[in-house]
Design a protein around this motif. Structure first.
Motif, mmCIF file in Angstrom:
data_model
loop_
_atom_site.group_PDB
_atom_site.id
_atom_site.type_symbol
_atom_site.label_atom_id
_atom_site.label_comp_id
_atom_site.label_asym_id
_atom_site.label_seq_id
_atom_site.Cartn_x
_atom_site.Cartn_y
_atom_site.Cartn_z
ATOM 1 N N MET A 51 0.162 0.856 -4.027
ATOM 2 C CA MET A 51 -0.461 2.404 -4.091
ATOM 3 C C MET A 51 0.790 3.447 -5.087
ATOM 4 N N GLY A 52 -0.286 4.282 -5.200
ATOM 5 C CA GLY A 52 0.475 5.451 -5.458
ATOM 6 C C GLY A 52 0.572 5.639 -7.099
ATOM 7 N N ASP A 53 0.624 4.739 -6.928
ATOM 8 C CA ASP A 53 1.322 3.876 -8.759
ATOM 9 C C ASP A 53 3.134 3.901 -9.056
ATOM 10 N N THR A 54 3.019 3.004 -7.765
ATOM 11 C CA THR A 54 4.056 3.349 -7.858
ATOM 12 C C THR A 54 4.831 1.513 -7.753
ATOM 13 N N ILE A 82 12.386 2.132 -6.563
ATOM 14 C CA ILE A 82 11.332 2.889 -6.068
ATOM 15 C C ILE A 82 10.854 4.715 -6.771
ATOM 16 N N SER A 83 9.279 3.990 -7.543
ATOM 17 C CA SER A 83 9.463 5.211 -8.624
ATOM 18 C C SER A 83 8.533 4.766 -8.455
ATOM 19 N N ASP A 84 7.402 6.856 -8.705
ATOM 20 C CA ASP A 84 6.031 6.926 -8.433
ATOM 21 C C ASP A 84 5.153 7.976 -9.579
ATOM 22 N N ARG A 85 4.032 8.018 -9.416
ATOM 23 C CA ARG A 85 3.486 8.622 -10.316
ATOM 24 C C ARG A 85 2.959 10.188 -9.085
ATOM 25 N N VAL A 86 2.553 9.067 -8.246
ATOM 26 C CA VAL A 86 1.435 9.838 -7.109
ATOM 27 C C VAL A 86 1.890 9.755 -5.298
ATOM 28 N N GLY A 122 6.123 13.560 -8.097
ATOM 29 C CA GLY A 122 5.650 12.127 -7.892
ATOM 30 C C GLY A 122 7.364 11.775 -6.971
ATOM 31 N N CYS A 123 7.799 10.819 -6.711
ATOM 32 C CA CYS A 123 8.970 10.990 -7.024
ATOM 33 C C CYS A 123 9.912 9.431 -6.910
ATOM 34 N N LEU A 124 11.717 10.328 -7.730
ATOM 35 C CA LEU A 124 12.654 8.752 -7.866
ATOM 36 C C LEU A 124 13.279 8.233 -6.289
ATOM 37 N N LEU B 252 7.721 -4.281 -17.999
ATOM 38 C CA LEU B 252 7.069 -2.980 -16.695
ATOM 39 C C LEU B 252 6.066 -2.107 -16.623
ATOM 40 N N LEU B 253 5.919 -1.474 -17.201
ATOM 41 C CA LEU B 253 4.921 -0.945 -17.432
ATOM 42 C C LEU B 253 3.474 -1.327 -18.203
ATOM 43 N N GLY B 254 3.701 -3.318 -18.459
ATOM 44 C CA GLY B 254 2.806 -3.392 -18.064
ATOM 45 C C GLY B 254 2.317 -3.582 -16.983
ATOM 46 N N ALA B 255 3.396 -3.981 -16.009
ATOM 47 C CA ALA B 255 3.216 -4.385 -15.038
ATOM 48 C C ALA B 255 1.876 -3.703 -14.409
ATOM 49 N N PHE B 256 1.723 -2.568 -14.462
ATOM 50 C CA PHE B 256 0.726 -1.454 -14.087
ATOM 51 C C PHE B 256 -0.281 -2.287 -13.847
#
Lengths: 268, 268, 268
Positions: A51-54, A82-86, A122-124, B252-256
């Motif tokens: 979740m969190g577009d992670t 670990i990379s996410d949008r939210v 977001g976070c990287l 990888l982006l497709g995995a979302f």
């Protein structure tokens, strides 16, 4: 007959509506199954999504030029990503557990301005390891822990609130927030920022805690619409201060419209 | 009769749905016809619009106080303007072609944090010219070229990937990315940033290319959720590195969720 | 019977559509009633909400550690808070009126990158007062004035334009924009930024005004996709320059699609 017709129409309508409703999901995407996604990705670097577009990723042997660019200890050639949008707090707290549980180190932590149109980060996070199996394990631990760390994240259309607590801060909290290792640490986030001002005021008045940092949109945050405060101290006091902040925060954010909801299940 | 009823209902529903679906279009607006838009605008400064929420403008004789503010060579009193909400790479590459084709110079290039809730940049490019016809021509060339330069931009709800290639970099690529003039140049963008880490790693391993720059959310980017890398070298090697990055990035982006789609037509 | 069926279907459809359409409202939320919201919040710190996703708050006696953090005069222990997601100009101009009308001072003013996926800023304004009743009154004045200050804000899906005018700038305009106290002040904002370039050029050519500042996405703005200019001078000239900028701005932003609309009612 009418029932059949109505069924047909609604089926068609709902099919289309499910497309139209997609943007609504942005702030609280459902956790994806790692296994399904793995087959979808079909590359060795893929670990999973959450979740969190992670997205969780791993590189067994990072190209030396990137390693030099980041400037960290060259013994860490394997990295977990670990990379996410939210969100940033949930992912950092989850990384903290991952670092505790594995032989890895946080080598990079950056906070883009994101949340897909929301008010926050977001976070990287890059975790360095000598062995790729450690890096992978760390990412798996972190992805799994997000279900918990999103528990005290509350959101509605107007903003979000976040509370994070750990009885013993580890290296990710230390790197990101300056939390003393092994001590209780609490994080308070309020967006829009004005709600964060009231929440942090309430938190400091509610219990004997030490303020570790206090950041505002352009002083400490990366232009997010948030006030963020980190506190440490006795574990009971830290929890008490978070609970006081949460109480007033939920009321104020709720004044904008719908009551803010936990993205999973509160744990503090 | 039932058919008729169903038709009526669906017509009404779809009419309303077309409104509800509008936000979906944000990341890939259809290219607008310049001529239609011109009559809509009805001002001499207007040149046209194009995809990426891009607007092309021209000022025949820029007010001297603005010219001083920007601090560029006062002989460039005519300026062409390329300004957009979604994307920076496509507009910079298009400006590169415009500068090659006309007697203009890139006098300002800034990257806001934008993409309308997406993970990346918007862009503001000012092209200076001694003659307004040159400035206008440059903007026209750039707007037209966006159809091509958006070809290797891929997006879904979770993020975006971008690949840009030129066999001979010109002044816009030089100013924006430090690309050596006249040499092959390639640009790789991955969002969320973690996907960019894996893509750039793959690109550097795939071919003998030189890394020109490597930027992350808060080091080089303006708080976007991207990793961006520029490479130069033999034109075959540059293309090979982009193709390797694209292959892993799309998986990888497709995995979302949904498979990322080219916004127009791939050209690399 | 068919009518009844159709009614049922449409009722269901519209119920769901009203959910799907919610994201559309983002850029121009309806002003909420302060009284309704107050009962919803049920905390003493809450003053009210207003358009632009603005919340007004008050703290009677700010925690001394936060006060030290912000570093302002300790006599201002009571603070009024104006915090929003959408817009900075309208809130700053409203705060300017509030400061004129009450015994308060602007002690903090920060501009996050926000507008909920739009191209501009949000805002956090803290007003210091020796007495909590002054702080509360200031927030009430500001919230009420937003209806007026949003009058010359125009938006469509592609961007926004903003014009603000005061015959006598006070302390908020002075702090935020360097406007000379007691003199006429005008603010021009154009997004995407290229439209702002043309608007500001037109404004300076239209009347004898003095440019106070000129900011672009990464030089003066917090990564917004805007050009922002402040002007001062004779009050007639300031208005004339704003009107000239508005005329060209509305045409250019309208070239992207729907005609931009005033969020309330134009006053300049």
């Amino acid at each position: 007959m009418d029932q059949e017709l109505m069924g047909k129409v609604m089926e068609e309508v709902m099919k289309r509506l499910s497309v139209a409703e997609e943007p609504k999901k942005k702030e609280s995407p459902a956790p994806a199954s790692c296994c399904e996604a793995l087959s979808a990705a079909g590359v060795t670097e893929f670990v999973g999504t959450a979740m969190g577009d992670t997205i969780g990723l791993v590189i067994a042997n990072l190209e030396s030029r990137i390693l030099e660019k980041f400037g960290w200890d060259p013994k860490y050639r394997s990295i977990g990503i670990i990379s996410d949008r939210v969100g940033a707090g949930p992912q950092i707290m989850a990384a903290d557990e991952a670092v505790k549980a594995t032989n890895t180190e946080v080598v990079l932590l950056e906070l883009p301005r994101d949340t897909k149109g929301g008010a926050g980060h977001g976070c990287l996070i890059l975790l360095g390891a000598e062995d790729v199996s450690d890096a992978r394990r760390a990412v798996e631990v972190a992805l799994k822990d997000l279900e918990r760390t999103f528990g005290d994240v509350y959101a509605n259309d107007a903003g979000h609130l976040e509370f994070q607590y750990t009885a013993r801060a580890s290296y990710a909290c230390n790197k990101a927030f300056g939390a003393p290792l092994g001590k209780a640490f609490g994080l308070i986030v309020g967006a829009p920022a004005g709600i964060g001002v009231v929440m942090t005021d309430a938190a400091l008045k509610a219990a004997e805690v030490e303020m570790l940092f206090y950041s505002t949109p352009t002083n400490g945050n990366t232009y997010t619409n948030e006030v963020v405060m980190g506190v440490t101290g006795d574990s009971g006091a830290v929890r008490q201060s978070l609970i006081a902040a949460r109480e007033v925060g939920l009321k104020l954010l709720g004044a904008f419209g719908e009551p803010p909801k936990s993205l999973t299940k509160p744990y503090i």
